[in-house]
Design a protein around this motif. Structure first.
Motif, PDB file in Angstrom:
ATOM      1  N   GLU A 274      -2.553   2.948  -9.112  1.00  0.00           N
ATOM      2  CA  GLU A 274      -2.046   2.577  -7.794  1.00  0.00           C
ATOM      3  C   GLU A 274      -2.242   1.097  -7.501  1.00  0.00           C
ATOM      4  OE1 GLU A 274      -4.067   4.987  -4.955  1.00  0.00           O
ATOM      5  OE2 GLU A 274      -3.316   6.870  -5.819  1.00  0.00           O
ATOM      6  N   GLY A 275      -2.914   0.405  -8.423  1.00  0.00           N
ATOM      7  CA  GLY A 275      -3.095  -1.029  -8.228  1.00  0.00           C
ATOM      8  C   GLY A 275      -4.236  -1.388  -7.297  1.00  0.00           C
ATOM      9  N   ARG A 276      -5.212  -0.504  -7.188  1.00  0.00           N
ATOM     10  CA  ARG A 276      -6.356  -0.808  -6.327  1.00  0.00           C
ATOM     11  C   ARG A 276      -7.298  -1.807  -6.982  1.00  0.00           C
ATOM     12  NH1 ARG A 276      -7.210   2.797  -2.044  1.00  0.00           N
ATOM     13  NH2 ARG A 276      -5.677   4.483  -2.071  1.00  0.00           N
ATOM     14  N   THR A 277      -8.035  -2.521  -6.139  1.00  0.00           N
ATOM     15  CA  THR A 277      -9.025  -3.480  -6.619  1.00  0.00           C
ATOM     16  C   THR A 277     -10.340  -2.742  -6.787  1.00  0.00           C
ATOM     17  OG1 THR A 277      -7.891  -5.054  -5.202  1.00  0.00           O
ATOM     18  CG2 THR A 277      -9.998  -5.755  -6.171  1.00  0.00           C
ATOM     19  N   MET A 278     -10.865  -2.761  -8.010  1.00  0.00           N
ATOM     20  CA  MET A 278     -12.055  -1.943  -8.249  1.00  0.00           C
ATOM     21  C   MET A 278     -13.044  -2.644  -9.168  1.00  0.00           C
ATOM     22  SD  MET A 278     -10.523   1.912  -8.647  1.00  0.00           S
ATOM     23  CE  MET A 278      -9.262   1.655  -9.840  1.00  0.00           C
TER      24      MET A 278
END
Lengths: 258, 221
Positions: A199-203
């Motif tokens: 989903e393209g989350r920053t992690m």
């Protein structure tokens, strides 16, 4: 790197005489996925925990969107962190723990709703809707009314991920999310994390699962003795490490391979 | 044993003992409520990382835990007026003695319950962005409550029994009223056996109520 969401400058952390983090500079941009690896006691969890102020830095600054958190206190580089400011940071920087840390006196649904209602002041009906959606997403649509104590470790960790996601954080921190799970339960948690990556989350992920780190990360950091020993793409750090120390660390993982 | 039991003198003065029972329940209930408030305040003071808050609370708690309860009754009734030039009536003096001494014990019960909550619960709450107050109210205290419950009930039973010391200040509790009846009937065996059974009935009833409450509190386990 002007588009950094979060930037760390000159970070030191000591517990009494024990100097754990020894000057770390770091930044993360939107949609970056950073895997942090290193031996026990290398300071990788401490580093992660400084980013949402579970631990207060001894020295150095953490900045969100270019704004430094806290304010200088005294002349020796120490900072004062007002509670309200830290709460605001934690709303934006979510965390998933090794031990899940679900609230045992609340149902699964209430666990996920809790932050929405208590912290964000959302109406219960709206919070229930969002919590239900997050739980569906991690595959726990059938467990709304169960108490955490009745769930497997893998299910509990997925609830914890849903709880963090519900707050719509800009950055998600994972502190060894599979380290306390039985081997057969690791997969279900890693699949959820990979889904979030898609989903393209920053992690940011502290992990011992090097295989997962390789596929998951856009950047890998090898932390040793409280400093970033080697930083690069997964291929650079995990496949062609330049530092002897990194090679020795990775060799321990392949020692008993077959 | 050729003793002839004769409860007729006690029965005919049941109204005197009933007044005592009502007064005992009244002073116990008020002292428990005030004791909880004192205890919560002391517990949070003692938990504070600021020494100028935690040290006085610790001193207060240790003073009360290490002195005989009757001294507190005498102190509020006979000694305090010497200092502040107001004399308290027996009821007020007894309530002050009971609620401060039970507060000191409750404080340790509450503090123990709070610190027994795992570090992970505090971190889970803080990581969601909760303030200290929100965390206490929503996460820590609800769980601590279930762990405090049994020792809290035990302390409260101690308090109910300690109310008998109020009779030494001429407060008309069960024991004081029993002494009145005894002075009229000269039947100590019947009188004191009767009030012992009244205490037993009172505490057994309270115990049954507490078990119902405990079952509701721990339903999630």
């Amino acid at each position: 790197m002007t588009d950094a969401i979060l930037r760390v400058t000159g970070l030191h952390k000591s517990f009494g005489d024990h100097h754990v983090l020894k000057g770390i500079d770091f930044s993360v941009a939107a949609a970056e996925r950073v895997a942090i690896i290193g031996g026990s006691g290398s300071g990788k969890s401490t580093f992660l925990r400084c980013l949402n102020f579970m631990e207060l830095p001894s020295l150095g600054t953490v900045a969100l969107d270019g704004r430094e958190i806290g304010r200088p206190a005294g002349g020796d580089g120490a900072r004062y962190y007002p509670e309200a400011e830290l709460c605001a940071v934690r709303e934006r920087v979510g965390m998933v723990f090794q031990q899940f840390n679900l609230f045992p006196h609340m149902t699964v649904l209430d666990n996920v709703m809790e932050g929405l209602v208590t912290v964000k002041g959302m109406k219960r009906a709206a919070a229930r809707e969002r919590a239900a959606a997050e739980l569906e997403k991690v595959g726990l649509g059938a467990k709304f009314d169960a108490y955490p104590g009745r769930l497997s470790g893998g299910q509990q960790q997925r609830v914890a991920i849903a709880r963090a996601l519900a707050m719509e954080p800009e950055i998600l921190l994972f502190d060894e999310p599979t380290s306390s799970l039985d081997p057969e339960l690791v997969g279900e948690v890693l699949r959820v994390i990979r889904q979030l990556a898609d989903e393209g989350r920053t992690m940011l992920l502290v992990t011992h699962e090097l295989g997962f780190a390789y596929h998951f990360a856009t950047k890998v950091i090898f932390l040793a003795d409280g400093v970033f020993h080697e930083v690069g793409t997964p291929d650079e750090v995990l496949k062609q490490p330049r530092q002897e120390r990194t090679r020795a660390f990775l060799a321990r993982y392949t020692e008993f391979g077959f | 044993m050729s003793y002839q039991w004769d409860f007729s003198g006690v029965w005919s003065r049941w109204d005197i003992l009933l007044v005592g029972l009502v007064n005992t329940v009244k002073i116990a209930a008020i002292s428990i409520v005030l004791g909880v408030i004192v205890g919560l305040a002391l517990a949070f003071l003692k938990l504070s990382t600021k020494r100028h808050l935690s040290l006085p609370a610790t001193a207060f708690i240790e003073f009360y835990r290490n002195t005989p309860p009757i001294i507190h009754f005498f102190w509020f009734y006979y000694a305090l007026p010497v200092v502040v030039d107001i004399s308290l009536d027996p009821f007020v003096a007894a309530v002050l003695a009971l609620s401060t001494q039970s507060g000191a014990f409750y404080a340790e019960v509450f503090r123990g319950g709070i610190v027994s909550i795992e570090q992970g619960q505090w971190e889970g709450a803080r990581a969601l962005g909760m303030s200290h107050v929100q965390m206490m109210r929503r996460i820590i205290l609800p769980q601590a409550l279930t762990r405090m419950f049994a020792p809290f009930v035990e302390r409260s039973f101690e308090l109910i029994k300690t109310t008998a010391l109020a009779s030494t200040l001429a407060y008309a509790d069960i024991l004081y009223q029993a002494m009145l009846v005894n002075s009229e009937t000269f039947r100590p065996l019947e009188v004191y056996t009767t009030i012992a059974l009244m205490y037993v009935t009172l505490l057994v009833t309270a115990s049954a109520l507490s078990r119902v409450a405990e079952a509701r509190l721990t339903a999630y386990r």
